[in-house]
Design a protein around this motif. Sequence first.
Motif, PDB file in Angstrom:
ATOM      1  N   PHE A  76       0.862  -1.183   0.000  1.00  0.00           N
ATOM      2  CA  PHE A  76       0.000   0.000   0.000  1.00  0.00           C
ATOM      3  C   PHE A  76       0.897   1.232   0.000  1.00  0.00           C
ATOM      4  CE2 PHE A  76      -2.646   3.332   1.869  1.00  0.00           C
ATOM      5  CZ  PHE A  76      -3.778   3.219   1.069  1.00  0.00           C
ATOM      6  N   SER A  77       0.803   2.017  -1.074  1.00  0.00           N
ATOM      7  CA  SER A  77       1.631   3.209  -1.253  1.00  0.00           C
ATOM      8  C   SER A  77       0.783   4.448  -0.993  1.00  0.00           C
ATOM      9  CB  SER A  77       2.182   3.214  -2.685  1.00  0.00           C
ATOM     10  OG  SER A  77       2.719   4.469  -3.022  1.00  0.00           O
ATOM     11  N   CYS A  78       1.394   5.441  -0.399  1.00  0.00           N
ATOM     12  CA  CYS A  78       0.610   6.613   0.014  1.00  0.00           C
ATOM     13  C   CYS A  78       1.427   7.891  -0.107  1.00  0.00           C
ATOM     14  CB  CYS A  78       0.171   6.408   1.466  1.00  0.00           C
ATOM     15  SG  CYS A  78      -0.931   7.675   2.083  1.00  0.00           S
ATOM     16  N   GLY A  79       0.746   8.988  -0.482  1.00  0.00           N
ATOM     17  CA  GLY A  79       1.369  10.300  -0.428  1.00  0.00           C
ATOM     18  C   GLY A  79       1.410  10.788   1.010  1.00  0.00           C
ATOM     19  N   ILE A  80       2.028  11.933   1.229  1.00  0.00           N
ATOM     20  CA  ILE A  80       2.147  12.445   2.607  1.00  0.00           C
ATOM     21  C   ILE A  80       1.431  13.788   2.748  1.00  0.00           C
ATOM     22  CG2 ILE A  80       3.745  13.162   4.437  1.00  0.00           C
ATOM     23  CD1 ILE A  80       5.822  11.254   3.205  1.00  0.00           C
ATOM     24  N   PHE A  81       2.010  14.835   2.160  1.00  0.00           N
ATOM     25  CA  PHE A  81       1.463  16.181   2.329  1.00  0.00           C
ATOM     26  C   PHE A  81       0.179  16.329   1.513  1.00  0.00           C
ATOM     27  CE2 PHE A  81       5.997  16.500   3.224  1.00  0.00           C
ATOM     28  CZ  PHE A  81       5.973  17.138   4.461  1.00  0.00           C
ATOM     29  N   GLY A  82      -0.897  16.681   2.197  1.00  0.00           N
ATOM     30  CA  GLY A  82      -2.198  16.784   1.547  1.00  0.00           C
ATOM     31  C   GLY A  82      -2.971  15.485   1.553  1.00  0.00           C
ATOM     32  N   THR A  83      -2.300  14.398   1.927  1.00  0.00           N
ATOM     33  CA  THR A  83      -2.960  13.092   1.953  1.00  0.00           C
ATOM     34  C   THR A  83      -3.179  12.606   3.377  1.00  0.00           C
ATOM     35  OG1 THR A  83      -1.951  12.510  -0.168  1.00  0.00           O
ATOM     36  CG2 THR A  83      -2.861  10.705   1.145  1.00  0.00           C
ATOM     37  N   ILE A  84      -2.110  12.526   4.163  1.00  0.00           N
ATOM     38  CA  ILE A  84      -2.284  12.095   5.553  1.00  0.00           C
ATOM     39  C   ILE A  84      -2.037  13.236   6.543  1.00  0.00           C
ATOM     40  CG2 ILE A  84      -1.692   9.707   5.030  1.00  0.00           C
ATOM     41  CD1 ILE A  84       1.036  10.275   6.403  1.00  0.00           C
ATOM     42  N   VAL A  85      -1.420  14.311   6.072  1.00  0.00           N
ATOM     43  CA  VAL A  85      -1.282  15.502   6.920  1.00  0.00           C
ATOM     44  C   VAL A  85      -1.741  16.724   6.136  1.00  0.00           C
ATOM     45  CG1 VAL A  85       0.601  14.615   8.342  1.00  0.00           C
ATOM     46  CG2 VAL A  85       1.134  15.872   6.261  1.00  0.00           C
ATOM     47  N   THR A  86      -2.326  17.669   6.845  1.00  0.00           N
ATOM     48  CA  THR A  86      -2.703  18.943   6.253  1.00  0.00           C
ATOM     49  C   THR A  86      -1.951  20.045   6.990  1.00  0.00           C
ATOM     50  OG1 THR A  86      -4.591  20.338   5.602  1.00  0.00           O
ATOM     51  CG2 THR A  86      -4.686  19.342   7.789  1.00  0.00           C
ATOM     52  N   ALA A  87      -2.028  21.249   6.472  1.00  0.00           N
ATOM     53  CA  ALA A  87      -1.268  22.353   7.070  1.00  0.00           C
ATOM     54  C   ALA A  87      -2.185  23.338   7.775  1.00  0.00           C
ATOM     55  CB  ALA A  87      -0.473  23.081   5.988  1.00  0.00           C
ATOM     56  N   ARG A  88      -1.620  24.071   8.707  1.00  0.00           N
ATOM     57  CA  ARG A  88      -2.387  25.122   9.387  1.00  0.00           C
ATOM     58  C   ARG A  88      -2.603  26.330   8.481  1.00  0.00           C
ATOM     59  NH1 ARG A  88      -3.201  24.762  14.854  1.00  0.00           N
ATOM     60  NH2 ARG A  88      -2.027  23.175  15.996  1.00  0.00           N
ATOM     61  N   THR A  89      -1.830  26.429   7.411  1.00  0.00           N
ATOM     62  CA  THR A  89      -2.016  27.526   6.467  1.00  0.00           C
ATOM     63  C   THR A  89      -2.911  27.065   5.325  1.00  0.00           C
ATOM     64  OG1 THR A  89       0.044  26.873   5.386  1.00  0.00           O
ATOM     65  CG2 THR A  89       0.156  28.687   6.961  1.00  0.00           C
ATOM     66  N   ALA A  90      -3.502  28.024   4.618  1.00  0.00           N
ATOM     67  CA  ALA A  90      -4.442  27.685   3.547  1.00  0.00           C
ATOM     68  C   ALA A  90      -3.749  27.027   2.366  1.00  0.00           C
ATOM     69  CB  ALA A  90      -5.175  28.942   3.092  1.00  0.00           C
ATOM     70  N   THR A  91      -2.555  27.492   2.035  1.00  0.00           N
ATOM     71  CA  THR A  91      -1.793  26.937   0.920  1.00  0.00           C
ATOM     72  C   THR A  91      -0.377  26.619   1.395  1.00  0.00           C
ATOM     73  OG1 THR A  91      -0.972  29.090   0.166  1.00  0.00           O
ATOM     74  CG2 THR A  91      -3.103  28.364  -0.714  1.00  0.00           C
ATOM     75  N   GLN A  92       0.350  25.855   0.584  1.00  0.00           N
ATOM     76  CA  GLN A  92       1.731  25.522   0.947  1.00  0.00           C
ATOM     77  C   GLN A  92       2.583  26.779   1.090  1.00  0.00           C
ATOM     78  OE1 GLN A  92       3.687  22.828  -1.747  1.00  0.00           O
ATOM     79  NE2 GLN A  92       5.684  23.060  -0.773  1.00  0.00           N
ATOM     80  N   SER A  93       2.332  27.758   0.222  1.00  0.00           N
ATOM     81  CA  SER A  93       3.120  28.996   0.294  1.00  0.00           C
ATOM     82  C   SER A  93       2.791  29.818   1.533  1.00  0.00           C
ATOM     83  CB  SER A  93       2.897  29.836  -0.970  1.00  0.00           C
ATOM     84  OG  SER A  93       1.542  30.225  -1.081  1.00  0.00           O
ATOM     85  N   GLY A  94       1.729  29.416   2.248  1.00  0.00           N
ATOM     86  CA  GLY A  94       1.407  30.114   3.493  1.00  0.00           C
ATOM     87  C   GLY A  94       2.532  30.023   4.502  1.00  0.00           C
ATOM     88  N   ILE A  95       3.289  28.927   4.458  1.00  0.00           N
ATOM     89  CA  ILE A  95       4.460  28.786   5.329  1.00  0.00           C
ATOM     90  C   ILE A  95       5.428  29.939   5.080  1.00  0.00           C
ATOM     91  CG2 ILE A  95       6.528  27.395   5.758  1.00  0.00           C
ATOM     92  CD1 ILE A  95       4.145  26.118   6.989  1.00  0.00           C
ATOM     93  N   PHE A  96       5.581  30.323   3.810  1.00  0.00           N
ATOM     94  CA  PHE A  96       6.517  31.406   3.471  1.00  0.00           C
ATOM     95  C   PHE A  96       6.000  32.748   3.987  1.00  0.00           C
ATOM     96  CE2 PHE A  96       6.764  28.772  -0.678  1.00  0.00           C
ATOM     97  CZ  PHE A  96       7.347  27.716   0.006  1.00  0.00           C
TER      98      PHE A  96
END
Length: 650
Positions: free
Chosen positions: A4-24
């Motif tokens: 069983f293969s799985c993605g990570i970001f956006g699949t099993i974890v989400t972010a506190r920011t709205a978009t990935q660039s929110g971290i920046f």
Amino acid sequence: MRIFSCGIFGTIVTARTATQSGIFAVMGHLLAGRHRDLLPEKILSEGFFRIRVAAENGNPNSLGEIYRRIGKLWRLDDTSVSRLVSIEEDLVYDFSIPIARHMEKIKSLAEHERLVFVSDTYYSRKLVERILEKAGISQGSCGLYLRSETGLSKDSGDLFRHMLTSENANAKEVEHYGANRIADLKIPASLGIRANLSDECGLERSELIYLDESDPYRQLYAGTSRMCRRNNPYNKNSYYDIGAGLGGPILFGLVESTIENAMADGFGRLYFLARDGQIMMKIAEIINNKRKLGLELRYLYVARQTSHFSAIFDLCERDIRIATIDFGRLTKNMLAWRLNLTYEELDSYVSNFEGRRTPEGKDEKLPEKSIEIIRNCLRSCEPLRRRIIDIAAEKRKSMLRYLEQEGVFDSSRVAVVDIGWTGEMQDSLYRIISSRNPDIELFGYYYGITGISPDTSEFNVKRSYAINPGQTSDFSFVTALELLTKAPHGTTFDYRESENGRMEPCTRPHANDAQIEAVQQGILDFSSNFEDIQSRFPELRGAHAVFAVKLLDLLYRPDYKTASVLGGMLHSSDQNDAEPRETAPVFSVPGALYYALCANSTRKKEITIWKEASLARSGKLPRYIVEYLDAAAILRKIKKAAGNFLNRYN
């Protein structure tokens, strides 16, 4: 053994920011403040967010490569580059939140199959392992294939091929699960891997409408909304989503602002008025407890029925107008309830008054002519007037006992919180409490106030958060906002003494309990999570005021989901919750024709309380009929055009 293969970001974890660039965006805020010594002023003036986004061009394979590019461009030493990498990695770890329902599925599968993670991330293995541990997946129990280590990508298919080779597996033995339609669905499927798309949870209109990707506050606000929706405890319940995605973002700013303003006005105790005030008080409790403000927050069972009727001293024109307001379907029985009379009493007084009988039955809709007959009876029939004034005096005694019991007269200054609109309920409450203490001051804090009443004064003060008198003439958002603030109890209509001597509120039966519970939970989860993240950036507090009114666009022009969820709830505009009905039913073609050709606004409210939501829920033909054949709207346009023409030539 199957894999069983799985993605990570956006699949099993989400972010506190709205978009990935929110971290920046958040990182740029930190660098401009707490880490200002790390970067030259020129980078800060150029804008770290823009520089960091641009550094991703060319698909770098690692975070170190990204910051070496920035360091080379801006002549940063190796120590500064390393610190920047460390700051971003700490933020990414901190802002990564496991998606509970996805984790349950993956852990269940891992008991029977080999689990591997395949990710296009440029973050290091060490960071990714920390994030997986945070999600409950221990190191060494699974395979980990990262672009940052291999230089291979999922987009090209090479990372999947590398995984198959390393696992010594055939493509048919692998099932992949991910969030990207291309990298996690199309590409692995083309290699013969059974690919599944995780339930997508992109940004919704309620988040996009105010999002500015470079603004850290808006990133965190929209990100909290999205994070709550992704971890919906009701398993995709739309009512919860509306609470977390719309109700929370609208109401949190109101409550935070209200607390700040009330404290600035010197108040240590706030009364939240039933029923709209219940969810606002729960939000206030979150803020009060987490910030340790020491405020005393109380819930007060007052309503239009108890306040307006108990404020009748001489049955003046104001009292008569309030008692006979027609919200779309006024009946003689509804009028009797408002006046605390039985139907038979009211009918008898009206019938015997100058022989002007109203022919309508108990529950028949009253035409304007019959309503005016009853108004005249209330103005001139002395026996009826005396009866109502006497009942009002008794009801006022009971209400004053309840208010005294709840501590309203402990101070000469009282602060109340409610959703708002005309402010007349506060006027009635002020008349009641000032009859006991003429020197009392009443302050009201509201989302919006639509007008300034004659009773408004330095002793009866009203403050608004988003809508001020004269700011708008379109109040179509009002019903929707009231649906978001509904409480799981009926409206208060009286007070009675219990066996222990306490005055207890009497409430009407109510509906929508399950829906209200889910909406409230969404609102509270948003508020609690946002207050937690905001507490780490207190300098950003209050920024919601800039975009508060933007959120109303979602109620003026609701999308299908908002319209279906809120428009399907039962609602009554009557102060006694009489005859609750679906707020925004779907237009049929005949219904749309009737609505469009009807010029009477009161009759239109019988069809739908919230026209915009009914349109959003309806098919193309009914929508076209209502939008382009609406007689009332056409008449308004003609009247406006005629007025402009006359003004031009006069």
